[in-house]
Design an enzyme around this catalytic site. Structure first.
Site, PDB file in Angstrom:
ATOM      1  N   ARG A  19      39.460  38.175  25.426  1.00  0.00           N
ATOM      2  CA  ARG A  19      39.707  36.866  26.029  1.00  0.00           C
ATOM      3  C   ARG A  19      39.207  36.831  27.478  1.00  0.00           C
ATOM      4  O   ARG A  19      38.417  35.960  27.852  1.00  0.00           O
ATOM      5  CB  ARG A  19      41.207  36.576  25.978  1.00  0.00           C
ATOM      6  CG  ARG A  19      41.588  35.141  26.239  1.00  0.00           C
ATOM      7  CD  ARG A  19      43.098  35.030  26.180  1.00  0.00           C
ATOM      8  NE  ARG A  19      43.704  35.962  27.129  1.00  0.00           N
ATOM      9  CZ  ARG A  19      44.346  35.581  28.242  1.00  0.00           C
ATOM     10  NH1 ARG A  19      44.474  34.308  28.516  1.00  0.00           N
ATOM     11  NH2 ARG A  19      44.863  36.475  29.058  1.00  0.00           N
ATOM     12  N   ILE A  96      38.406  46.171  36.184  1.00  0.00           N
ATOM     13  CA  ILE A  96      39.291  45.024  36.428  1.00  0.00           C
ATOM     14  C   ILE A  96      40.679  45.280  35.837  1.00  0.00           C
ATOM     15  O   ILE A  96      41.680  44.825  36.364  1.00  0.00           O
ATOM     16  CB  ILE A  96      38.701  43.745  35.776  1.00  0.00           C
ATOM     17  CG1 ILE A  96      37.252  43.504  36.228  1.00  0.00           C
ATOM     18  CG2 ILE A  96      39.585  42.531  36.045  1.00  0.00           C
ATOM     19  CD1 ILE A  96      37.059  43.328  37.703  1.00  0.00           C
ATOM     20  N   THR A  97      40.740  46.018  34.753  1.00  0.00           N
ATOM     21  CA  THR A  97      41.970  46.245  33.987  1.00  0.00           C
ATOM     22  C   THR A  97      43.169  46.601  34.861  1.00  0.00           C
ATOM     23  O   THR A  97      43.093  47.486  35.705  1.00  0.00           O
ATOM     24  CB  THR A  97      41.735  47.397  32.977  1.00  0.00           C
ATOM     25  OG1 THR A  97      40.572  47.088  32.225  1.00  0.00           O
ATOM     26  CG2 THR A  97      42.934  47.582  32.063  1.00  0.00           C
ATOM     27  N   GLU A 209      48.249  45.961  52.640  1.00  0.00           N
ATOM     28  CA  GLU A 209      49.608  45.616  52.249  1.00  0.00           C
ATOM     29  C   GLU A 209      50.471  46.871  52.307  1.00  0.00           C
ATOM     30  O   GLU A 209      49.958  47.969  52.534  1.00  0.00           O
ATOM     31  CB  GLU A 209      49.640  44.983  50.858  1.00  0.00           C
ATOM     32  CG  GLU A 209      49.167  45.919  49.742  1.00  0.00           C
ATOM     33  CD  GLU A 209      48.970  45.196  48.407  1.00  0.00           C
ATOM     34  OE1 GLU A 209      48.645  44.000  48.399  1.00  0.00           O
ATOM     35  OE2 GLU A 209      49.144  45.859  47.369  1.00  0.00           O
ATOM     36  N   HIS A 247      52.112  44.807  42.716  1.00  0.00           N
ATOM     37  CA  HIS A 247      51.131  45.887  42.594  1.00  0.00           C
ATOM     38  C   HIS A 247      51.853  47.228  42.440  1.00  0.00           C
ATOM     39  O   HIS A 247      52.833  47.478  43.134  1.00  0.00           O
ATOM     40  CB  HIS A 247      50.247  45.969  43.842  1.00  0.00           C
ATOM     41  CG  HIS A 247      49.271  44.845  43.953  1.00  0.00           C
ATOM     42  ND1 HIS A 247      48.761  44.415  45.158  1.00  0.00           N
ATOM     43  CD2 HIS A 247      48.711  44.048  43.017  1.00  0.00           C
ATOM     44  CE1 HIS A 247      47.934  43.409  44.943  1.00  0.00           C
ATOM     45  NE2 HIS A 247      47.890  43.166  43.662  1.00  0.00           N
TER      46      HIS A 247
END
Lengths: 290, 381
Positions: A19, A96-97, A209, A247
């Site tokens: 997808r 990207i996973t 961050e 994250h």
């Protein structure tokens, strides 16, 4: 110029029929990225968005000369996909996973290093050299070509910063999301080194961050090795300790990795740190002498 | 995910790491009394709760008799430690201690490898030792795929214990802890203190294991150890829906896409004088149901006086968020003011959908949106 990707980048998409893989392949192609091949095991010989599909990355590289791989395969198979791409001969792998176990990533890192293959991510939005190429999931239309490098551990916060820069009339050389996981292939310092060498990049925005000490490491690099101005921002000032803020890597543990600590390290290295995101545009203008 | 001490000790036992024998977990004071009677001697009653500083908070007590164990358990089971209710206590034999060591394994991000740390100064906060006496903390990285070699474990143990015979026992625990760390996909495995008994035995008096959430899919037995009390109902509902939600104490509910932007939004709320009620990342996918769930979770919090949507559409489509927002408002009947800022993919379509809804306050920039929601939350307080 730009760093890591440009007009000559030829992309193979791993997990192209999934997808997300399918959707973002189309978006990359629409942006002008040279997507030359896709890989989904068992679907070799078919095509999608007029891009040929292969069973193996090695077949795709041999047939098309792809030099960059982007990975959208599910987490349990993603670390293996990175290695497959590396052994097939691509020089840049963009993962990207999101959700790859750390224990899967640890053993592949030395192997990549030995082969001289650069990994970006995992759990990252990818990268874009505006007007030339984008590899990943960043929204192309908010970017514009220009002199500022943007590097970040986050996705949408990067878009926010880029959007501001573009609205202030400031374009970007290359924008890179290095990813929010504890173990990543390309760190702040790796990108800073590339920006420093890139003649088109005149200044850098670095968005950090909470969690880990990559920002402190970057601060030392900026102080010792960089001549170009760097503007910083650190997200998570109000994050409670011990909680994973979305994250996997964004967690204050044992009182370490706080936003205040990182801000102090950046400022000590001469980096101007924006207190709120909307200050970034002004600080960059100042740094560029605009 | 974190597991409790008694669960970590079960994992240790399975991997051959010695723990004090006969310890069991109790949910009531009567159960604690029965376990103490079975052990038959002095026991220690320890709160099973996911927070540090249990001892300081009165969550760890010695009891000489079973009756006393009941009394202590009664008191501990009424405690809240760092906001978390104590629902279980571990009742274990109280042991004589000849020496306390620290042994732990954490991921060193910079090296990309786990680091084993050992110190002869155990039983105290290891961060404190690292700061004040770094030379007392010995460190070794290892590749979990290759495993820690026995001689490496022996070398490390020798740094914390001069007696070769005892050091040999510590080395075996180090080896086994390294194996455990890798095989359960831990992000932290810690024994503080690791003790030497007067007989020269080595035992894990305490046990702490944190697990890599991303690897839980291959450890159903560990996933089953999840303690439902450690997350609020809202946090659980959110997790089932694929949202990341962390409850905070403020009055401004935040709905954001992406972890970095969500943190930056909270920070900005604070910067402009407000207090965020939560961290909420709706993630990357465009699913209106997620937005509906987000609104439901936020409106269940009675502290919330106003809600802020900050959405930067990339993969997330603004029209999907808008549809979810309209549906969520309808389903929950929420009357609170909602400030919404939508930018990016399908922004125009999103705004059109929202134009038909009433009671929404649109904003152009992140600064404007946050200032507005802080003002509205103040007015409603």
């Amino acid at each position: 110029m730009s760093i890591l990707i440009d007009e000559k980048t030829k992309v193979v998409v791993q997990g192209i029929t999934g997808r997300d893989g399918s959707f973002h392949t189309k978006a990359m192609k629409d942006y002008g990225t040279n997507v030359v091949a896709g890989v989904t095991p068992g679907k070799g010989g078919q095509s999608i968005h007029d891009i040929p599909i292969y069973d193996l990355v090695s077949e795709a590289v041999e047939a098309t000369g792809a030099n960059t791989a982007v990975i959208y395969v599910p987490p349990p198979f993603a670390a293996d996909a990175v290695l497959e791409a590396a052994h097939a001969g691509v020089k840049l792998v963009v993962a990207i996973t999101e959700g790859i176990p750390v224990m899967d990533m640890i053993p592949i890192m030395p192997e990549l290093k030995e082969m001289g293959v650069r990994l970006l991510g995992p759990n990252c939005p990818g990268l874009i050299s505006p007007g030339k190429s984008k590899v990943g999931i960043l929204p192309g239309e908010i970017h514009k070509p220009g002199p500022v490098g943007v590097v970040s551990r986050s996705g949408t916060l990067t878009y926010e910063m880029v959007y501001q820069l573009t609205r202030n009339g400031i374009g970007q050389s290359t924008c890179i999301g290095i990813g929010g996981d504890p173990i990543i292939g390309t760190r702040f310092i790796d990108t800073l080194e590339l920006y420093e060498k890139d003649p088109e990049t005149k200044a850098v925005v670095m968005i950090g961050e909470i969690g880990g000490n990559a920002e402190e490491e970057a601060a030392r690099f900026v102080q010792e090795k960089m001549t170009k101005p760097v503007v910083g921002f650190i997200a998570g000032r109000t994050a409670p300790p011990g909680k994973r803020m979305g994250h996997a890597g964004a967690i204050i543990s044992g009182g370490k990795g706080t936003a205040d600590e990182k801000t102090a390290a950046l400022e000590a290295a001469g980096i101007k740190v924006a207190r709120i995101p909307s200050e970034v545009g002004g600080l960059i203008k100042e740094a560029l002498g605009l | 995910m974190n597991i409790h001490e008694y669960q970590a000790k079960q994992v240790f036992l399975k991997h051959g790491i010695p723990v004090p024998p006969g310890g069991e977990v109790a949910g009531t004071a009567a159960e604690a009394e029965a376990i103490a009677a079975k052990i038959g001697g002095p026991v220690v009653v320890k709160a099973q709760v996911h927070s540090g500083g249990r001892g300081k908070a009165g969550g760890v007590k010695l009891a000489k008799t079973a009756a006393e164990a009941k009394e202590k358990a009664e008191a501990i089971l009424q405690l809240h430690i760092q906001g978390l209710p104590v629902r279980k206590v571990l009742v274990a034999p109280a042991l004589d201690i000849a020496h306390e060591y620290y042994l732990g394994i954490v991921l060193d991000r910079q090296m990309g490898l786990p680091a084993i740390m050992i110190s002869r100064e155990g039983g105290v906060e290891i961060e404190e030792v690292a700061r004040t006496k770094p030379e007392a903390l010995h460190k070794l990285h290892f590749d979990p795929a290759r495993g820690l070699r026995p001689y490496e474990a022996r070398q490390l143990a020798a740094k914390a214990e001069p007696d070769g015979k005892v050091a040999g026992k510590i080395a075996r625990v180090i080896e086994k802890l390294a194996k455990t760390y890798a095989s359960v996909d831990a992000s932290l495995a810690e024994i503080n203190p690791l003790i030497q008994t007067p007989d020269g035995d080595i035992l894990a008096l305490d046990a702490k294991i944190n697990l890599d959430d991303n690897a839980l899919y291959r450890h159903p037995d560990l996933e089953a150890m999840r303690d439902p009390d450690t997350e609020t109902d809202s946090e659980r509902v959110a997790r089932d829906m694929g949202l990341t939600f962390i409850k905070l104490d403020g009055s401004i509910g935040c709905v954001v896409n992406g972890a970095g932007l969500a943190m930056a939004t909270m920070d900005l709320v604070k910067h402009f004088g407000g207090d965020p009620a939560n961290f909420l990342d709706i993630g990357g996918s465009s699913n209106p149901d997620k937005v509906v769930t987000a609104i439901r979770i936020i409106t269940e919090d009675p502290n919330v006086k106003a809600i802020l949507f900050n959405i930067f559409g990339g993969i997330t489509r603004c029209d999907d968020v808008a549809r979810g927002l309209v549906e969520g408002v309808k389903q929950t009947g929420v009357k609170l003011p909602i400030v919404i800022r939508l930018v990016g993919t399908n922004e125009k379509e999103g705004r059109e959908i929202l134009a038909s809804a009433s009671g929404l306050h649109p904003a152009e920039t992140m600064d404007d949106a946050v200032k507005k929601v802080v003002e509205l939350a103040g007015a409603g307080a």
